[in-house]
Design a protein around this motif. Structure first.
Motif, PDB file in Angstrom:
ATOM      1  N   ARG A   1       0.851  -1.198   0.000  1.00 29.23           N
ATOM      2  CA  ARG A   1       0.000   0.000   0.000  1.00 29.23           C
ATOM      3  C   ARG A   1       0.878   1.235   0.000  1.00 29.23           C
ATOM      4  NH1 ARG A   1      -5.068   0.971   3.197  1.00 29.23           N
ATOM      5  NH2 ARG A   1      -5.729  -0.922   2.148  1.00 29.23           N
ATOM      6  N   ARG A   2       0.432   2.275  -0.702  1.00 28.61           N
ATOM      7  CA  ARG A   2       1.182   3.529  -0.763  1.00 28.61           C
ATOM      8  C   ARG A   2       0.369   4.659  -0.163  1.00 28.61           C
ATOM      9  NH1 ARG A   2       4.984   4.305  -5.571  1.00 28.61           N
ATOM     10  NH2 ARG A   2       5.809   2.213  -5.847  1.00 28.61           N
ATOM     11  N   TYR A   3       1.065   5.565   0.532  1.00 31.91           N
ATOM     12  CA  TYR A   3       0.451   6.762   1.073  1.00 31.91           C
ATOM     13  C   TYR A   3       1.219   7.959   0.537  1.00 31.91           C
ATOM     14  CZ  TYR A   3      -1.989   3.643   4.221  1.00 31.91           C
ATOM     15  OH  TYR A   3      -2.776   2.644   4.732  1.00 31.91           O
ATOM     16  N   TYR A   4       0.507   9.062   0.290  1.00 28.09           N
ATOM     17  CA  TYR A   4       1.102  10.229  -0.339  1.00 28.09           C
ATOM     18  C   TYR A   4       0.934  11.470   0.522  1.00 28.09           C
ATOM     19  CZ  TYR A   4       0.695   7.112  -4.336  1.00 28.09           C
ATOM     20  OH  TYR A   4       0.789   6.040  -5.176  1.00 28.09           O
ATOM     21  N   CYS A   5       1.905  12.382   0.399  1.00 27.94           N
ATOM     22  CA  CYS A   5       1.818  13.683   1.052  1.00 27.94           C
ATOM     23  C   CYS A   5       0.803  14.520   0.269  1.00 27.94           C
ATOM     24  CB  CYS A   5       3.189  14.372   1.044  1.00 27.94           C
ATOM     25  SG  CYS A   5       3.127  16.074   1.666  1.00 27.94           S
TER      26      CYS A   5
ATOM     27  N   THR B   1       5.347   9.977  -2.565  1.00 24.64           N
ATOM     28  CA  THR B   1       5.063   8.792  -1.762  1.00 24.64           C
ATOM     29  C   THR B   1       5.786   8.916  -0.431  1.00 24.64           C
ATOM     30  OG1 THR B   1       4.902   7.442  -3.754  1.00 24.64           O
ATOM     31  CG2 THR B   1       5.275   6.268  -1.695  1.00 24.64           C
ATOM     32  N   LEU B   2       5.070   8.620   0.652  1.00 21.75           N
ATOM     33  CA  LEU B   2       5.697   8.662   1.977  1.00 21.75           C
ATOM     34  C   LEU B   2       6.618   7.463   2.124  1.00 21.75           C
ATOM     35  CD1 LEU B   2       2.641   9.711   4.164  1.00 21.75           C
ATOM     36  CD2 LEU B   2       4.380  11.156   3.101  1.00 21.75           C
ATOM     37  N   VAL B   3       7.802   7.713   2.714  1.00 22.47           N
ATOM     38  CA  VAL B   3       8.836   6.692   2.835  1.00 22.47           C
ATOM     39  C   VAL B   3       9.191   6.510   4.315  1.00 22.47           C
ATOM     40  CG1 VAL B   3      11.194   6.075   2.163  1.00 22.47           C
ATOM     41  CG2 VAL B   3       9.741   7.324   0.567  1.00 22.47           C
ATOM     42  N   PHE B   4       9.336   5.252   4.718  1.00 17.45           N
ATOM     43  CA  PHE B   4       9.692   4.950   6.106  1.00 17.45           C
ATOM     44  C   PHE B   4      11.102   5.437   6.388  1.00 17.45           C
ATOM     45  CE2 PHE B   4      11.072   1.562   9.296  1.00 17.45           C
ATOM     46  CZ  PHE B   4      10.516   2.233  10.372  1.00 17.45           C
ATOM     47  N   SER B   5      11.256   6.208   7.471  1.00 22.77           N
ATOM     48  CA  SER B   5      12.550   6.794   7.820  1.00 22.77           C
ATOM     49  C   SER B   5      13.451   5.805   8.584  1.00 22.77           C
ATOM     50  CB  SER B   5      12.333   8.016   8.713  1.00 22.77           C
ATOM     51  OG  SER B   5      11.793   7.599   9.977  1.00 22.77           O
ATOM     52  N   GLY B   6      12.865   4.704   9.046  1.00 19.32           N
ATOM     53  CA  GLY B   6      13.611   3.765   9.878  1.00 19.32           C
ATOM     54  C   GLY B   6      13.462   4.071  11.355  1.00 19.32           C
ATOM     55  N   GLU B   7      12.830   5.212  11.672  1.00 19.34           N
ATOM     56  CA  GLU B   7      12.668   5.625  13.069  1.00 19.34           C
ATOM     57  C   GLU B   7      11.339   5.108  13.632  1.00 19.34           C
ATOM     58  OE1 GLU B   7      12.082   9.676  15.744  1.00 19.34           O
ATOM     59  OE2 GLU B   7      12.649   9.872  13.642  1.00 19.34           O
ATOM     60  N   GLN B   8      11.423   4.602  14.862  1.00 20.75           N
ATOM     61  CA  GLN B   8      10.224   4.176  15.586  1.00 20.75           C
ATOM     62  C   GLN B   8      10.179   4.922  16.902  1.00 20.75           C
ATOM     63  OE1 GLN B   8       9.753  -0.065  16.065  1.00 20.75           O
ATOM     64  NE2 GLN B   8      10.955  -0.462  14.240  1.00 20.75           N
ATOM     65  N   ARG B   9       8.966   5.287  17.338  1.00 20.35           N
ATOM     66  CA  ARG B   9       8.787   5.973  18.601  1.00 20.35           C
ATOM     67  C   ARG B   9       7.738   5.244  19.424  1.00 20.35           C
ATOM     68  NH1 ARG B   9       7.490  11.511  15.930  1.00 20.35           N
ATOM     69  NH2 ARG B   9       9.508  12.006  15.074  1.00 20.35           N
ATOM     70  N   VAL B  10       7.977   5.176  20.720  1.00 18.82           N
ATOM     71  CA  VAL B  10       6.963   4.630  21.608  1.00 18.82           C
ATOM     72  C   VAL B  10       6.278   5.796  22.295  1.00 18.82           C
ATOM     73  CG1 VAL B  10       6.534   3.169  23.615  1.00 18.82           C
ATOM     74  CG2 VAL B  10       8.273   2.509  21.958  1.00 18.82           C
ATOM     75  N   GLU B  11       4.956   5.859  22.141  1.00 21.49           N
ATOM     76  CA  GLU B  11       4.186   6.985  22.718  1.00 21.49           C
ATOM     77  C   GLU B  11       3.274   6.474  23.812  1.00 21.49           C
ATOM     78  OE1 GLU B  11       2.071   8.601  19.391  1.00 21.49           O
ATOM     79  OE2 GLU B  11       3.852   9.529  18.568  1.00 21.49           O
TER      80      GLU B  11
END
Length: 165
Positions: free
Chosen positions: A145-149, A155-165
């Motif tokens: 699946r693709r998501y767009y700005c 196309t939105l691209v995964f930065s490799g960063e994860q956050r726990v909220e």
């Protein structure tokens, strides 16, 4: 399933039967509900589902108010049909008239938000906007699946960063 919950469901049905002078079919009762809802009435299935965690933490109020709230949905549906509003006049009549309880739409139990992981996605805008995705949305991206700005249409691209909220 706690016996006290089953007893309370039965007591609510007996009160409604005495009030309306008619029998009501008993629902299936499930203790398999998670999340922020204390209870859910499935009208067409004649099913009640309750949240065991919220029951344990708020037992007295849960038995008195939440069980009656959900039973009232089933009684209202069986008395007045499927075209009534979920928390409309008919449901309120049952809460006030039958159970002598306030017709509160929502509970005030502490639901203690659980920690969630967000996956940070980026676009190509000069301001480099961040888009925190849920685990579910992140897995959809992994499946293609693709998501767009909306601004730069990239196309939105995964930065490799994860956050726990």
């Amino acid at each position: 399933m706690p016996e006290s919950l089953n007893h309370r469901v039965e007591a609510c049905y007996q009160q409604a039967e005495a009030f309306f002078n008619r029998r009501f079919p008993r629902p299936e009762v499930s203790f398999k509900l998670r999340g922020q809802k204390a209870g859910v009435a499935h009208l067409t299935e004649n099913l009640l589902r309750f949240n065991p965690k919220l029951y344990t933490e708020n037992r007295e109020h849960f038995l008195k108010q939440t069980v009656a709230h959900e039973v009232a949905h089933l009684i209202a549906h069986q008395m007045f049909g499927g075209r009534i509003q979920p928390h409309g006049e008919e449901w309120q009549l049952i809460m006030r008239g039958v159970y002598e309880l306030p017709p509160d739409r929502c509970h005030t139990y502490d639901v203690g938000r659980r920690k969630v992981t967000r996956f940070v996605y980026l676009c190509q805008c000069p301001s480099s906007s961040e888009f925190p995705f849920s685990a579910q949305r992140h897995s959809l991206v992994a499946k293609g699946r693709r998501y767009y700005c909306r601004r730069c249409r990239a196309t939105l691209v995964f930065s490799g960063e994860q956050r726990v909220e």
